[in-house]
Design a protein around this motif. Structure first.
Motif, PDB file in Angstrom:
ATOM      1  N   MET A 138      -0.677  -6.812   9.163  1.00  0.00           N
ATOM      2  CA  MET A 138       0.023  -6.931   7.909  1.00  0.00           C
ATOM      3  C   MET A 138      -0.193  -5.652   7.096  1.00  0.00           C
ATOM      4  O   MET A 138      -1.259  -5.045   7.165  1.00  0.00           O
ATOM      5  N   ILE A 139       0.825  -5.289   6.341  1.00  0.00           N
ATOM      6  CA  ILE A 139       0.705  -4.157   5.425  1.00  0.00           C
ATOM      7  C   ILE A 139       0.919  -4.658   4.008  1.00  0.00           C
ATOM      8  O   ILE A 139       1.685  -5.599   3.783  1.00  0.00           O
ATOM      9  N   GLN A 140       0.230  -4.026   3.054  1.00  0.00           N
ATOM     10  CA  GLN A 140       0.391  -4.435   1.665  1.00  0.00           C
ATOM     11  C   GLN A 140       1.393  -3.519   0.984  1.00  0.00           C
ATOM     12  O   GLN A 140       1.284  -2.293   1.044  1.00  0.00           O
ATOM     13  N   LEU A 141       2.385  -4.137   0.346  1.00  0.00           N
ATOM     14  CA  LEU A 141       3.424  -3.421  -0.384  1.00  0.00           C
ATOM     15  C   LEU A 141       3.485  -3.971  -1.801  1.00  0.00           C
ATOM     16  O   LEU A 141       2.817  -4.944  -2.123  1.00  0.00           O
ATOM     17  N   THR A 142       4.326  -3.351  -2.633  1.00  0.00           N
ATOM     18  CA  THR A 142       4.448  -3.775  -4.022  1.00  0.00           C
ATOM     19  C   THR A 142       5.907  -4.061  -4.354  1.00  0.00           C
ATOM     20  O   THR A 142       6.778  -3.202  -4.148  1.00  0.00           O
ATOM     21  N   ARG A 143       6.150  -5.261  -4.883  1.00  0.00           N
ATOM     22  CA  ARG A 143       7.501  -5.618  -5.330  1.00  0.00           C
ATOM     23  C   ARG A 143       7.868  -4.785  -6.549  1.00  0.00           C
ATOM     24  O   ARG A 143       7.008  -4.187  -7.192  1.00  0.00           O
ATOM     25  N   LEU A 144       9.152  -4.743  -6.892  1.00  0.00           N
ATOM     26  CA  LEU A 144       9.595  -3.969  -8.048  1.00  0.00           C
ATOM     27  C   LEU A 144       8.945  -4.434  -9.343  1.00  0.00           C
ATOM     28  O   LEU A 144       8.753  -3.652 -10.267  1.00  0.00           O
ATOM     29  N   ASN A 145       8.578  -5.720  -9.415  1.00  0.00           N
ATOM     30  CA  ASN A 145       7.943  -6.244 -10.629  1.00  0.00           C
ATOM     31  C   ASN A 145       6.438  -5.944 -10.681  1.00  0.00           C
ATOM     32  O   ASN A 145       5.754  -6.363 -11.598  1.00  0.00           O
ATOM     33  N   GLY A 146       5.915  -5.233  -9.663  1.00  0.00           N
ATOM     34  CA  GLY A 146       4.514  -4.850  -9.631  1.00  0.00           C
ATOM     35  C   GLY A 146       3.605  -5.786  -8.856  1.00  0.00           C
ATOM     36  O   GLY A 146       2.429  -5.493  -8.680  1.00  0.00           O
ATOM     37  N   ASP A 147       4.134  -6.906  -8.390  1.00  0.00           N
ATOM     38  CA  ASP A 147       3.323  -7.856  -7.630  1.00  0.00           C
ATOM     39  C   ASP A 147       3.092  -7.357  -6.209  1.00  0.00           C
ATOM     40  O   ASP A 147       4.047  -7.027  -5.501  1.00  0.00           O
ATOM     41  N   PRO A 148       1.834  -7.310  -5.763  1.00  0.00           N
ATOM     42  CA  PRO A 148       1.554  -6.926  -4.373  1.00  0.00           C
ATOM     43  C   PRO A 148       1.836  -8.093  -3.431  1.00  0.00           C
ATOM     44  O   PRO A 148       1.752  -9.262  -3.829  1.00  0.00           O
TER      45      PRO A 148
ATOM     46  N   ASN B 161       4.385  -8.629   7.488  1.00  0.00           N
ATOM     47  CA  ASN B 161       4.147  -8.414   8.906  1.00  0.00           C
ATOM     48  C   ASN B 161       5.004  -7.226   9.336  1.00  0.00           C
ATOM     49  O   ASN B 161       6.229  -7.335   9.431  1.00  0.00           O
ATOM     50  N   ALA B 162       4.370  -6.085   9.586  1.00  0.00           N
ATOM     51  CA  ALA B 162       5.085  -4.852   9.889  1.00  0.00           C
ATOM     52  C   ALA B 162       5.907  -4.941  11.174  1.00  0.00           C
ATOM     53  O   ALA B 162       6.883  -4.213  11.329  1.00  0.00           O
ATOM     54  N   ILE B 163       5.543  -5.834  12.056  1.00  0.00           N
ATOM     55  CA  ILE B 163       6.291  -5.976  13.309  1.00  0.00           C
ATOM     56  C   ILE B 163       7.695  -6.529  13.054  1.00  0.00           C
ATOM     57  O   ILE B 163       8.603  -6.311  13.841  1.00  0.00           O
TER      58      ILE B 163
ATOM     59  N   ALA C  86      -0.295   3.179  10.637  1.00  0.00           N
ATOM     60  CA  ALA C  86      -1.731   2.840  10.596  1.00  0.00           C
ATOM     61  C   ALA C  86      -1.955   1.430  11.113  1.00  0.00           C
ATOM     62  O   ALA C  86      -2.913   1.166  11.853  1.00  0.00           O
ATOM     63  N   TYR C  87      -1.078   0.498  10.746  1.00  0.00           N
ATOM     64  CA  TYR C  87      -1.198  -0.886  11.207  1.00  0.00           C
ATOM     65  C   TYR C  87      -1.030  -0.957  12.720  1.00  0.00           C
ATOM     66  O   TYR C  87      -1.811  -1.613  13.411  1.00  0.00           O
ATOM     67  N   TYR C  88      -0.033  -0.271  13.247  1.00  0.00           N
ATOM     68  CA  TYR C  88       0.186  -0.256  14.700  1.00  0.00           C
ATOM     69  C   TYR C  88      -1.036   0.314  15.421  1.00  0.00           C
ATOM     70  O   TYR C  88      -1.433  -0.186  16.473  1.00  0.00           O
ATOM     71  N   GLN C  89      -1.628   1.369  14.869  1.00  0.00           N
ATOM     72  CA  GLN C  89      -2.826   1.952  15.485  1.00  0.00           C
ATOM     73  C   GLN C  89      -3.982   0.965  15.429  1.00  0.00           C
ATOM     74  O   GLN C  89      -4.746   0.844  16.387  1.00  0.00           O
TER      75      GLN C  89
END
Length: 72
Positions: free
Chosen positions: A1-11, A15-17, A53-56
């Motif tokens: 899993m990767i952590q991203l941020t929504r437009l409203n600022g919520d992390p 699942n990167a796959i 990085a997640y794939y690695q």
């Protein structure tokens, strides 16, 4: 899993796959394999680095590289 941020600022974690495509339109838009689209604050290049990085981390990067070398 990767952590991203929504437009409203919520992390959130993704699942990167499940990612099929990433575009900057100008906001970063991620299209998933099921057709769903997500718009995030993270820059496109940051998302690509997180995916790599997640794939690695899970060992899939070697398999992808090896498949590319053998033409599979």
């Amino acid at each position: 899993m990767i952590q991203l941020t929504r437009l409203n600022g919520d992390p959130f974690n993704l699942n990167a796959i499940m990612i099929e495509q990433i575009q900057s339109l100008p906001d970063t838009t991620i299209t998933l394999t099921n057709g769903k689209k997500l718009i995030v604050k993270d820059a496109e290049i940051e998302v690509v680095h997180k995916i790599t990085a997640y794939y690695q981390e899970i060992g899939i990067q070697k398999a992808i590289n090896k498949a590319g070398e053998t033409g599979e």
